[in-house]
Design a protein around this motif. Structure first.
Motif, PDB file in Angstrom:
ATOM      1  N   GLY A 161       0.818  -1.213   0.000  1.00 38.66           N
ATOM      2  CA  GLY A 161       0.000   0.000   0.000  1.00 38.66           C
ATOM      3  C   GLY A 161       0.849   1.258   0.000  1.00 38.66           C
ATOM      4  N   TRP A 162       1.997   1.206   0.701  1.00 40.35           N
ATOM      5  CA  TRP A 162       2.876   2.378   0.737  1.00 40.35           C
ATOM      6  C   TRP A 162       3.507   2.622  -0.632  1.00 40.35           C
ATOM      7  N   ASN A 163       3.831   1.549  -1.337  1.00 39.46           N
ATOM      8  CA  ASN A 163       4.372   1.717  -2.687  1.00 39.46           C
ATOM      9  C   ASN A 163       3.395   2.461  -3.589  1.00 39.46           C
ATOM     10  N   GLU A 164       2.105   2.245  -3.365  1.00 40.65           N
ATOM     11  CA  GLU A 164       1.095   2.918  -4.173  1.00 40.65           C
ATOM     12  C   GLU A 164       0.866   4.356  -3.711  1.00 40.65           C
ATOM     13  N   ASN A 165       1.150   4.624  -2.452  1.00 43.49           N
ATOM     14  CA  ASN A 165       0.845   5.924  -1.847  1.00 43.49           C
ATOM     15  C   ASN A 165       2.016   6.899  -1.875  1.00 43.49           C
ATOM     16  N   ILE A 166       3.231   6.378  -2.034  1.00 43.27           N
ATOM     17  CA  ILE A 166       4.431   7.173  -1.811  1.00 43.27           C
ATOM     18  C   ILE A 166       4.561   8.363  -2.748  1.00 43.27           C
ATOM     19  N   ILE A 167       4.196   8.206  -4.024  1.00 41.89           N
ATOM     20  CA  ILE A 167       4.390   9.307  -4.971  1.00 41.89           C
ATOM     21  C   ILE A 167       3.521  10.505  -4.604  1.00 41.89           C
ATOM     22  N   THR A 210      12.057  19.438   7.915  1.00 39.77           N
ATOM     23  CA  THR A 210      12.667  18.135   8.160  1.00 39.77           C
ATOM     24  C   THR A 210      11.670  17.039   7.827  1.00 39.77           C
ATOM     25  N   VAL A 211      12.111  16.061   7.023  1.00 37.94           N
ATOM     26  CA  VAL A 211      11.252  14.951   6.611  1.00 37.94           C
ATOM     27  C   VAL A 211      12.002  13.645   6.804  1.00 37.94           C
ATOM     28  N   ASN A 212      11.426  12.754   7.601  1.00 43.90           N
ATOM     29  CA  ASN A 212      11.973  11.424   7.831  1.00 43.90           C
ATOM     30  C   ASN A 212      11.024  10.430   7.173  1.00 43.90           C
ATOM     31  N   ILE A 213      11.479   9.735   6.127  1.00 46.69           N
ATOM     32  CA  ILE A 213      10.539   8.941   5.337  1.00 46.69           C
ATOM     33  C   ILE A 213      11.265   7.783   4.657  1.00 46.69           C
ATOM     34  N   TYR A 214      10.531   6.705   4.415  1.00 45.79           N
ATOM     35  CA  TYR A 214      11.057   5.546   3.686  1.00 45.79           C
ATOM     36  C   TYR A 214      10.649   5.645   2.221  1.00 45.79           C
ATOM     37  N   VAL A 215      11.649   5.576   1.349  1.00 43.86           N
ATOM     38  CA  VAL A 215      11.427   5.631  -0.096  1.00 43.86           C
ATOM     39  C   VAL A 215      11.810   4.273  -0.674  1.00 43.86           C
ATOM     40  N   PRO A 216      10.841   3.474  -1.135  1.00 44.52           N
ATOM     41  CA  PRO A 216      11.146   2.092  -1.537  1.00 44.52           C
ATOM     42  C   PRO A 216      11.974   1.972  -2.809  1.00 44.52           C
ATOM     43  N   ARG A 217      11.916   2.960  -3.702  1.00 42.67           N
ATOM     44  CA  ARG A 217      12.635   2.861  -4.979  1.00 42.67           C
ATOM     45  C   ARG A 217      13.550   4.068  -5.149  1.00 42.67           C
ATOM     46  N   ALA A 218      14.795   3.802  -5.444  1.00 42.37           N
ATOM     47  CA  ALA A 218      15.791   4.875  -5.536  1.00 42.37           C
ATOM     48  C   ALA A 218      15.456   5.881  -6.629  1.00 42.37           C
ATOM     49  N   GLU A 219      14.791   5.432  -7.702  1.00 45.81           N
ATOM     50  CA  GLU A 219      14.490   6.354  -8.799  1.00 45.81           C
ATOM     51  C   GLU A 219      13.523   7.457  -8.380  1.00 45.81           C
TER      52      GLU A 219
END
Length: 936
Positions: free
Chosen positions: A443-449, A463-472
């Motif tokens: 679900g996060w992969n779909e929401n991240i953008i 300041t933003v602390n966040i997980y980004v699943p894809r480097a691109e």
């Protein structure tokens, strides 16, 4: 004995003359002037003229008071000094009142000082009269009986209560009450400790530290606080007792943290309270609807037994600004939370049964800081968008934690949008945002953008602390405004094994402008193009990288912190082929390396490299042979700390073949060296001379280090050498360097032997690096007699029961571990005296949620915990519920290690896999509580 005393004005006189004074004389030696008993002399500097004779006569008459000379000569000087002589003698009435104040104080100097400061530079007679009246008036709200019993002077009570206490504001009174709970405040405390304490009292203020400093300065100026020349401060005993009496009779603060309370204080006491501290107790029930019209701060965090909050609990707390319910077991918030319209700070961190925010949350319009980390919420409530004053928001959508509280409601919401569109962009005051998610959550992969686009569009976020699943996705970061990002980048399965210590992981998380790149391959453009904006890099399990130079040296220019772990293709940190005219990592201050299978050297071309390096730590690098070269030493003028551990091919720290360099001194700021498990080490600096700053040297299992050079021990600052006693006794002392006497006498008090009968890790930890690093995660004990490979031990010092010499070292499983298999998988067995099924289930969840825990077995009143966890953290968690104790601590079996590393379920030896526990929990009818019978 009292004397009838006449104070007469005395003009400068010749020595010995009293009745006539020569105005032309410039000096008066009072020690040589005889005055009759009972005479006090007031010295003036003017001749008696016709104009001032009447004034002189009035002053003389006014001073004809019945005064005890021994009590009032010094007090008169004190009041004149603090108020100011000009003010004292500015009018006849003020002088008269000043003398009455001195008389009223009966020689109590501190009381006089308090009053004098209050009247400083004040020339209004009415204010002086008011002060005199206050000094002699009883205060109807003060408990004089209690003060009289302990001998507090009433004039001191009046000076403080009627003058100082009534003149300070509400916040200052609160700070003075808070000081009562500061350890040693009546003796001496560091000023920064007091600032830190007052900051917690001033929660809700924008600049707590600045305000705390201002309060302390005011207290010092008014002599409520006194200060030593060293800068330490204290509250005088009488002042402390008076504040304590005021607090007892009409408290503004209740501070009952960590007292083991099972219920809160009597509800009748809540009415006048401004601050209530009940954290870290065993409270399981709260009053239904306490009347708290003045309450501003309510701290209930750490009450693990607290399951529910009464529906009307918050009905009568209209001024509440700070609410902390962290690490409780609440599952929801009552409807009355909507009444907290003045709330500014709200903490629910670690409420691992809390699943959903109520719609009423949108009523908290003044909320500025909201922390939901490590809760079980699976999506953000739409009503959050109404919190337009929110400045800091910490969220957690971690499916792993969510599974621990598995229930039907979670399945219903599993497909919901995690963060509804427009919520972040509507928070127009938001400056800090942290979003913690499970890396396996699709679900996060779909929401991240959409989330990233709202972040990039915010004008207030800093300041933003966040997980980004894809480097691109990093390519979406606008070049015009780079935020203080704290990023975790790369798709990875949630791991409990980490080669890096939890302490170091935490320190990295606290770094600003940081990026953790996990399980990467090649050099993604999104990482490379943004790396130049970061100050901290953590490269974890990169699959293909050969050296950091692959990222481009210009992109690494601003790095100050670098952690590298399990990058098994990396052979060197900086490749000389990339350098040319560029500097390599010139601003790097901290470099830490863990488990690098093929690392052979640090830098192939050391010129202009690591110019600002302060600390270097190398852990478990089996192929490493070269650490420093002679050329690289010229680039390390700031290096303060060296830690080398478990690098079996290292023979010396400095590789060189230039004997003529021995007269030069290197590493001018080096203060500490830690050398552990280096079986081939034969010398430290290879004959080179180190400057005089070295303070500590720690050695363990360096069997071939059979002598220490005079050049290595020449530091006059050396305070301690830690090592095995047998190694120290066996050292050879070169006659040419040390003379015929052998070991120098000055080294005897410096050496501190490791006690091999006690826990070695604890002793090593006591001498860990002073700058950044704790003892490494491998944290090892060594079977020196027979084993060549170190034996694994816990991450943090834990007292081992029945730990005799060599007992831990005999575990055979370790000898079979290869480099690829050597993971710190421990088996911790604890006595957990819990007999109630629900509480035992809660304990199970608490342990299972800890980082590193992969498997928990429950057998009656015994827990067996397997994983890469911190044993101290497990024990601390369980002791919130019971008197838990460690029965044993050792390595897991080889099968468990392999299964653990492969992230499969462990079904051996009666152990229950975490996923089985969660599956069983999902089918339980016990509202999120695991049926213990399923586990036994």
């Amino acid at each position: 004995m009292n004397h009838s005393t006449t104070l007469i004005p005395l003009k400068p006189t010749s020595i010995g003359e009293v009745d006539h004074v020569d105005a032309n004389s410039n000096k008066l030696d009072l020690q040589q002037v005889y005055f009759p008993t009972g005479i006090v002399v007031l010295i003036t500097t003017e001749l008696p003229t016709r104009e001032n004779k009447d004034d002189d006569f009035r002053i003389t008459c006014m001073m004809d008071l019945n005064i005890r000379i021994q009590d009032h000569l010094l007090p008169w000087q004190v009041i004149c000094s603090y108020v100011g002589y000009y003010t004292i003698f500015s009018s006849f009435d003020i002088t008269r009142i000043a003398m009455q104040i001195v008389k009223e104080c009966h020689g109590h100097l501190l009381a006089i000082v308090l009053v004098a400061n209050y009247l400083k530079s004040t020339d209004e007679v009415k204010q002086w009269e008011l002060a005199l009246d206050k000094l002699s008036s009883l205060n109807p709200s003060y408990d004089y009986q209690g003060s009289d019993q302990i001998g507090i002077s009433r004039v001191m009570v009046h000076a403080f209560v009627n003058i100082i206490w009534e003149d300070i504001n509400h916040g200052e009174k609160l700070c003075l009450e808070r000081m009562l709970f500061v350890h040693n405040i009546k003796i001496r405390v560091q000023r920064d400790v007091l600032v830190s304490t007052l900051c917690t009292t001033l929660l809700g203020h924008a600049r707590e530290a600045n305000l705390a400093q201002l309060h302390i300065k005011k207290f010092l100026d008014h002599f409520v606080l006194l200060e030593y020349a060293s800068g330490e401060v204290y509250v005088p005993v009488e002042t402390y007792d008076i504040i304590k009496s005021l607090h007892t009779s009409n408290p503004s603060i209740v501070s009952h943290g960590a007292l083991g309370l099972t219920e809160p204080p009597y509800i009748g006491r809540w009415h006048g309270l401004i601050r209530i501290e009940l954290m870290d107790n065993k409270i399981c029930e709260l009053p239904q609807s306490p009347d708290c019209p003045k309450l501003e701060v309510l701290l209930l965090q750490g009450n693990a037994d607290l399951l529910d909050i009464p529906d009307s609990f918050f009905d009568h707390m209209p001024l509440l600004q700070h609410l902390d319910l962290s690490y409780t077991s609440i599952r929801d918030l009552p409807p009355s939370v909507s009444k907290l319209t003045q709330l500014k700070k709200f903490y629910l961190r670690g409420c691992d049964l809390f699943m959903e925010l109520p719609p009423q949350i949108g009523q908290l319009k003044n909320l500025q800081e909201f922390d939901l980390d490590h809760t079980l919420i699976i999506h953000l409530a739409e009503e959050i968008r109404e919190l337009i004053n929110l400045q800091s928001l910490t969220l957690c959508f971690d499916r792993y934690h969510h599974l621990l509280g598995h229930c039907k409601k979670s399945k219903k919401n599993s497909n919901s949008t995690i963060i509804p569109p427009g919520v972040i962009s509507n928070l127009i005051q938001l400056s800090y945002l942290s979003i913690n998610v499970d890396p396996e959550d699709e679900g996060w992969n779909e929401n991240i953008i959409s989330v990233l686009m709202e972040i990039f569009g915010s004008d207030t976020l800093e300041t933003v602390n966040i997980y980004v699943p894809r480097a691109e996705l990093l390519e979406l970061i606008p070049s015009t405004r780079f935020l203080n990002f704290k990023l975790v980048v790369g798709h990875h399965v949630k791991r409990f094994i980490s080669r890096v210590t939890p302490e170091l992981e935490q320190k990295f998380e606290n770094c600003d402008y940081s990026i953790k790149f996990v399980n990467g391959e090649n050099i993604p453009n999104g990482v490379k193009m943004n790396l130049g904006h970061f100050k901290a890099l953590y490269l974890d399990r990169h699959m293909t990288i050969k050296n950091l130079s692959d990222f481009g040296l210009r992109n690494l220019f601003g790095l100050q912190v670098c952690i590298l772990a399990e990058c098994n293709e990396m052979e060197t940190i900086v490749d000389g082929g990339y350098l040319h005219d560029e500097h390599a990592l010139p601003n790097l201050e901290f470099l830490s390396i863990f488990y690098m299978k093929n690392l052979r050297s640090i830098c192939e071309s050391p010129e202009h490299s690591f110019l600002h390096l302060k600390s270097i730590a190398l852990h478990t690098c089996p192929m490493l042979t070269t650490i420093f070269t002679l050329e690289s030493l010229y680039n390390l003028p700031l290096l303060e700390e060296i830690i080398i551990e478990d690098c079996p091919k290292v023979t010396t720290l400095i590789s060189h073949d230039s004997p003529e360099q021995k007269t030069m001194a290197f590493l001018p700021r080096l203060r500490m060296i830690t050398l552990l498990y280096l079986p081939e080490l034969v010398n430290i600096f290879n004959g080179l001379h180190v400057e005089q700053a070295l303070e500590k040297m720690v050695f363990y299992y360096c069997p071939k280090l059979q002598s220490l050079s005079k050049w290595e021990l020449s530091s006059k600052s050396l305070k301690i050498i830690k090592g095995e006693n047998k190694w120290w006794e066996a050292l050879k002392w070169n006659v040419a360097e040390w003379g015929d006497a052998g070991r120098p006498i000055f080294l005897e008090p410096i050496f501190s032997p490791i006690n091999e009968e006690a826990d070695i890790l604890t002793q090593l930890a006591a001498h860990q690096g002073f700058m950044y690093l704790p003892i490494s995660s491998s944290g090892r004990l060594m079977a020196k007699s027979s084993l060549k490979e170190p034996v694994l031990s816990p991450l943090a010092p834990v007292p081992l029961l029945n730990h005799s010499k060599g007992e831990v070292q005999k575990q055979k499983a370790v000898t079979e571990l290869t480099m690829d298999q050597s993971v710190s998988v421990k088996e911790l067995v604890l006595k957990v005296p819990i007999y109630d099924g629900k509480i035992k289930n809660k304990a199970l969840k608490m342990v299972a949620s800890l980082e590193g825990v992969v498997c928990v077995a429950v057998e009656r009143q015994k827990f067996t915990v397997t994983g890469n966890m911190d044993p101290e953290a497990v024990l601390k968690k369980l002791r919130k519920l019971c008197d838990a104790e460690i029965l044993s601590l050792g390595l897991a079996s080889k099968n468990e290690i392999v299964l653990y590393e492969e992230s499969t379920r462990n079904k051996n030896k009666g152990h229950t896999d975490i996923n089985e526990i969660l599956s069983a929990e999902a089918t339980s009818k016990n509202k999120g509580h695991t049926d213990i019978s399923l586990l036994d």
